[in-house]
Design an enzyme around this catalytic site. Structure first.
Site, PDB file in Angstrom:
ATOM      1  CB  THR A   7     -10.018   5.157  -2.369  1.00  0.00           C
ATOM      2  OG1 THR A   7      -9.763   5.519  -1.006  1.00  0.00           O
ATOM      3  CG2 THR A   7      -9.284   3.869  -2.707  1.00  0.00           C
ATOM      4  CE  LYS A  35      -6.160  14.086  -0.705  1.00  0.00           C
ATOM      5  NZ  LYS A  35      -6.337  12.764  -1.271  1.00  0.00           N
ATOM      6  NE  ARG A  36      -5.003  10.436   9.609  1.00  0.00           N
ATOM      7  CZ  ARG A  36      -4.844   9.519  10.549  1.00  0.00           C
ATOM      8  NH1 ARG A  36      -5.709   8.531  10.664  1.00  0.00           N
ATOM      9  NH2 ARG A  36      -3.839   9.580  11.384  1.00  0.00           N
ATOM     10  CE  LYS A  43      -2.857  11.006   2.644  1.00  0.00           C
ATOM     11  NZ  LYS A  43      -3.661  10.272   1.650  1.00  0.00           N
ATOM     12  CE  LYS A  76     -13.802   6.901  -0.490  1.00  0.00           C
ATOM     13  NZ  LYS A  76     -13.237   7.339   0.812  1.00  0.00           N
ATOM     14  CG  HIS A 113      -2.151  -0.803   1.054  1.00  0.00           C
ATOM     15  ND1 HIS A 113      -3.310  -0.327   0.485  1.00  0.00           N
ATOM     16  CD2 HIS A 113      -2.391  -2.087   1.360  1.00  0.00           C
ATOM     17  CE1 HIS A 113      -4.215  -1.289   0.471  1.00  0.00           C
ATOM     18  NE2 HIS A 113      -3.674  -2.377   1.001  1.00  0.00           N
TER      19      HIS A 113
HETATM   20  C1  PLP Z   1     -11.958   7.467   1.145  1.00  0.00           C
HETATM   21  C2  PLP Z   1     -11.539   7.948   2.469  1.00  0.00           C
HETATM   22  C3  PLP Z   1     -10.180   8.162   2.737  1.00  0.00           C
HETATM   23  C4  PLP Z   1      -9.106   8.006   1.694  1.00  0.00           C
HETATM   24  O1  PLP Z   1      -8.916   9.257   1.072  1.00  0.00           O
HETATM   25  P1  PLP Z   1      -7.617   9.556   0.186  1.00  0.00           P
HETATM   26  O2  PLP Z   1      -7.890  10.903  -0.378  1.00  0.00           O
HETATM   27  O3  PLP Z   1      -7.554   8.492  -0.873  1.00  0.00           O
HETATM   28  O4  PLP Z   1      -6.448   9.528   1.113  1.00  0.00           O
HETATM   29  C5  PLP Z   1      -9.843   8.629   3.986  1.00  0.00           C
HETATM   30  N1  PLP Z   1     -10.770   8.843   4.943  1.00  0.00           N
HETATM   31  C6  PLP Z   1     -12.072   8.654   4.707  1.00  0.00           C
HETATM   32  C7  PLP Z   1     -13.050   8.934   5.795  1.00  0.00           C
HETATM   33  C8  PLP Z   1     -12.505   8.187   3.478  1.00  0.00           C
HETATM   34  O5  PLP Z   1     -13.813   7.985   3.265  1.00  0.00           O
END
Ligand code: PLP
Length: 850
Positions: A677, A569-570, A575, A681, A378
């Site tokens: 991911t 995102k985190r 990032k 979305k 990952h």
């Molecule tokens: C999808 C999702 C992530 C992943 O987000 P990335 O932008 O791909 O890091 C992190 N936290 C939550 C709550 C999510 O739904």
């Protein structure tokens, strides 16, 4: 469509969710009232909203159990190959709405609650998120569970039932403060404990090599208590199981204490062993070498493997035959997928069970282990790769360390055979790293012990093949595969964005819900004015709803016609949330410089948690909040720019944000984000992406065409070349006036009147040690943002690109991802066939190939 007169009419119009059935509605009302009375022991005079939530959840649960039992019975009788997905994280979020949707009872439940005079959305909002994950990795596991059930695979998720999930984030005076996540405070209606199936797990002790085999003795034992969570497939009557283990002290724990009369002390010490599943480690993409974490990793592995072997034995293929031969069929009946290296102790533990318990020889045990296991990588960030100190292994898992040493000896022979005399190669490939205290490299263990190793996006797989694990790829090219991540369209379109789902279904029907490539048909609507307007209207309604939420949650008024620009995102340096902040400062400075010029209004929102020990990430949150304070309160700026930090980003908040997004920021340095991911979305929900050629962004661009996405910044080869020639971040600061102004403002306390040197560390890093090349990518990023702003001035052109995004997102369904895992790694066959609904009389028996 006519305008709905009432809420009741509006609900009747929901098309993708199906139509309410009169008989079901009355049955649900009865069930609801029965649970309120008998389960919650309340009547409507004293019931709280939470009571209503639980009454509804139990009513819905009643409709799961028949299907759940029948599915498991079906697996038992037909004995298909089982898939075991093992993950330390499952970021599930809420379950109620998803269950109603997948069972196809949403509309009837809506109607029942309407008739009972209750607001279903208010009830749904009562549910605690199951936050048993940090971010993408844990959410992927949850999306995969949904897809495995929807594709009818005989699959099981295995995980840990953390008493405390990911912490609740509070922002106090701009700083992140962590609060414990007491998600089980009122109990979970979805889990079923199975105390009759506890499994003993050994730790510590010593190894005794005797004439009749190896004994692991004098161990400390902790019980693993399973909790089962139902995973319903979409409209197929399949309900799979997610089994979460909870640590429970043995009844005989500290018997010597009991005997010596220290009864009270002995009872209190039970907590120590039960601490194993107390809390989720809150790090995303970061390795923290704590013994308790290694205990968690062994605990899940040992409990799960005992369960898997018990089930194998009770199956047609495992039973009745002599033990020694029967395990030969193990890889034909069992596939184990390791979600990152966190569960990679599966490999030495399987070897230990096969040899020390079942009496198999090394070679046979190894062949079976390798044929059974597969590993998903990952990340390539070095700070995230697990490297456990040998000393910790020696005390906690002495037998496993011995086995790892033997695996390594035999593996080193293979390497020597292929590259005689190449000692560099031996050192680089060893499972045991020698420099600076011996450590076990868990990725190397996972690669050696697996028949398949996969990356999670095409570009990431290329990087692991040619850079991170180059030597392993040269040795075993056939092991390496790509499996681009995906997200479930049920939660991430149908559930979170019913308005958009209806607009789509009106055009192409509802097959896209589990055949997402059908969205391609929308491309033909690109010039259909009515369709464009319908898409715009759905987005606008979602934005209005989110604006109301922001008003309540953050007490900020935003203009719902402004561009809603999200980076969710985190919080992590790679990032590059800081790059986003530099753009906001740049726009702010431009407005101040030319207050009468026309600017595209934007609400820039950032949401995400920082690991509690990640000081730089917490500082970045503080900077974002402080910039927001200046920008949002400047009367010259007005509605043209807002900068908001969204507190406590989590799955249920993502479901509110994503449908309302115009712009999706995916701006990691090329080569650092394995897949992402969140990007998928947002694309699926018609947000346009500004992003780098990193992770799955690359494939998103391929699917939609480069004119429908805002790509900027260095490519992976360009990043490599920059470092090779020598990267000097200061040169960018000196050359680019707007960048220089922004950095100077951060440095001189313009955004931190309370403490002028507050952000000196951030600036120092950017100018001297810019590991993620923000300075090098700044200029192109700003230009790309200018193109975004220009396009937003033309709503129709913008909407056409939204349609192209939605139409091109079929590839990013987790159904596609799981179908590929099934075919290329697990050797099982997905099916569209429905199991019979146990709640209806059986019309014909259905036989499913698997
Ligand atoms: C999808 C999702 C992530 C992943 O987000 P990335 O932008 O791909 O890091 C992190 N936290 C939550 C709550 C999510 O739904």
């Amino acid at each position: 469509m006519t305008t709905p007169e009432t809420e009741y009419d509006r609900r009747k119009q929901i098309s993708v969710r199906g139509i309410a059935q009169v008989e079901n509605v009355s049955e649900f009302k009865k069930g609801f009232n029965r649970h309120l009375h008998f389960t919650l022991v309340k009547d409507r005079n004293v019931a709280t909203t939470r009571d209503y939530f639980f009454a509804l959840a139990y009513t819905v649960r009643d409709h799961l159990v028949g299907r759940w039992i029948r599915t498991q019975q079906y697996y038992y009788e037909n004995d298909p190959k089982r898939v075991y997905y093992i993950s330390l994280e499952y970021y599930i979020g809420r379950t109620l709405t998803n269950t109603m949707m997948n069972l196809g009872i949403s509309s009837s439940i809506d109607e029942a609650l309407y008739q009972l005079g209750l607001d279903i959305e208010e009830l749904e909002d009562q549910e605690e998120d199951a936050g048993l994950g940090n971010g993408g990795l844990g959410r992927l596991a949850a999306c995969f569970c949904d897809s495995m059930a929807t594709l009818g695979l005989a699959a099981y998720g295995y995980g840990l039932r953390y008493e405390y999930g990911i912490f609740t984030q509070r922002i106090i005076n701009g700083w992140q403060v962590e609060e414990p996540d007491e998600w089980l405070r009122y109990g979970s209606p979805w889990e079923k404990s199975r105390p009759e199936y506890v499994i003993p797990i050994n730790f510590y002790g010593r190894v005794n090599h005797t004439a009749n085999g190896v004994k692991w003795e004098d161990t400390q034992i902790v019980n693993a208590l399973p909790y089962d969570v139902p995973i319903p497939g979409y409209h197929n009557n399949t309900v799979n199981t997610l089994r979460l283990w909870s640590a429970k002290a043995q009844r005989s724990f500290c018997l010597n204490f009991f005997n010596s009369g220290q009864y009270i002390q002995a009872i209190m010490d039970r907590n120590i062993s039960e601490n194993i599943t107390r809390v989720l480690y809150p790090n995303d993409n970061f390795f923290e070498g704590k013994e308790l974490r290694l205990k968690q990793e062994y605990f899940i592995v040992a409990a799960t493997l005992q369960d898997i072997i018990r089930r194998f034995r009770s199956s047609k293929f495992g039973s009745r035959e002599p033990i020694r031969t029967s395990f030969e069929t193990f890889p034909q009946k069992v596939a184990i997928q390791l979600n990152d290296t966190h569960p990679s102790l599966v490999i030495p533990e399987l070897m230990r069970i096969f040899m020390d318990v079942e009496g198999l020889g090394w070679d046979q045990a190894w062949k079976i282990t390798e044929a059974t296991c597969a590993y998903t990588n990952h990340t390539v960030l070095p700070e995230a790769l697990e490297r456990w100190p040998v000393t910790m292994f020696e005390s906690l898992l002495p037998r496993h360390l011995e086995i790892i040493y033997v695996i390594n000896e035999k593996f080193m022979d293979v390497v020597r055979g292929k590259w005689p005399g190449d000692n560099d190669r031996l050192r680089h490939m060893s499972l045991i790293e020698e420099d600076g205290g011996k450590r076990v490299n868990m990725a190397h263990l996972a690669i050696v012990g697996s028949h398949a190793v996969n990356g999670v996006a095409a570009i990431h797989t290329e990087i692991i093949k040619h850079t991170t694990f180059r030597n392993f790829y040269e040795l075993w090219p056939y092991k390496f595969q790509n499996k681009t991540n995906g997200v479930t369209p049920r939660r991430w379109l149908l559930l979170c964005n019913p308005g958009l789902a209806d607009v789509i279904a009106d055009k192409i029907g509802d097959r896209f819900v589990n055949h997402l490539y059908e969205l391609r048909q929308l491309e033909s609507q690109i010039s259909n004015k009515a369709f464009i307007l319908a898409i715009m209207k759905a987005k606008q309604e979602n934005k209005l709803r989110f604006a109301n939420y922001i008003q309540k949650a953050n007490n900020v008024t935003v203009d719902p016609s402004a561009m809603f620009d999200f980076q969710i995102k985190r919080i992590h340096e790679y990032k590059r949330q800081l790059l986003n902040a530099l753009h906001v400062i740049t726009v702010y400075n431009r407005i101040k410089k030319n207050p009468d010029k026309n600017f595209t209004p934007r609400v820039v929102m950032i949401g995400g948690k920082a690991a509690p020990g990640y000081h730089m990430a917490k500082k970045i949150i503080k900077l974002i909040c402080n910039i927001g304070n200046i920008v949002n309160n400047d009367p010259v700026v007005g509605n043209r720019l807002k900068f908001i930090f969204l507190e406590n980003y989590r799955v249920s908040m993502a479901e509110k944000i994503i449908p309302a997004a115009d712009l999706s920021q995916q701006i990691s340095l090329a080569g650092t984000e394995a897949s992402g991911t969140g990007n998928m979305k947002l694309m699926l929900n018609g947000a346009l992406t500004i992003g780098t050629l990193d992770g799955a962004n690359v494939e998103m661009m391929e699917e939609m065409g480069k004119d429908n996405i805002f790509i900027f910044g260095m490519t992976v080869p360009e990043v490599d070349a920059l470092w090779a020639k020598g990267y000097n971040p200061k040169s960018f600061y000196e050359r680019i006036p707007e960048l220089r102004q922004a950095i100077d403002q951060i440095q001189n306390g313009f955004f931190s009147p309370e403490q002028h040197d507050l952000f000196h560390d951030i600036v120092h890093n950017l100018l001297n040690n810019d590991r993620f090349c923000l300075m090098a990518d700044y200029e192109e990023y700003i230009k790309a943002q200018d193109r975004v702003s220009a396009l937003y001035q033309d709503p129709i052109e913008w909407a056409k690109k939204c349609i192209m995004n939605i139409a091109s997102s079929g590839k990013f369904s987790s159904d596609r991802a799981i179908t590929e895992y099934a075919k290329d790694i697990w050797n099982v066959t997905p099916t569209d066939v429905k199991l019979p609904n146990p709640n209806e009389p059986i019309k014909q028996s259905v036989k499913i190939a698997n």
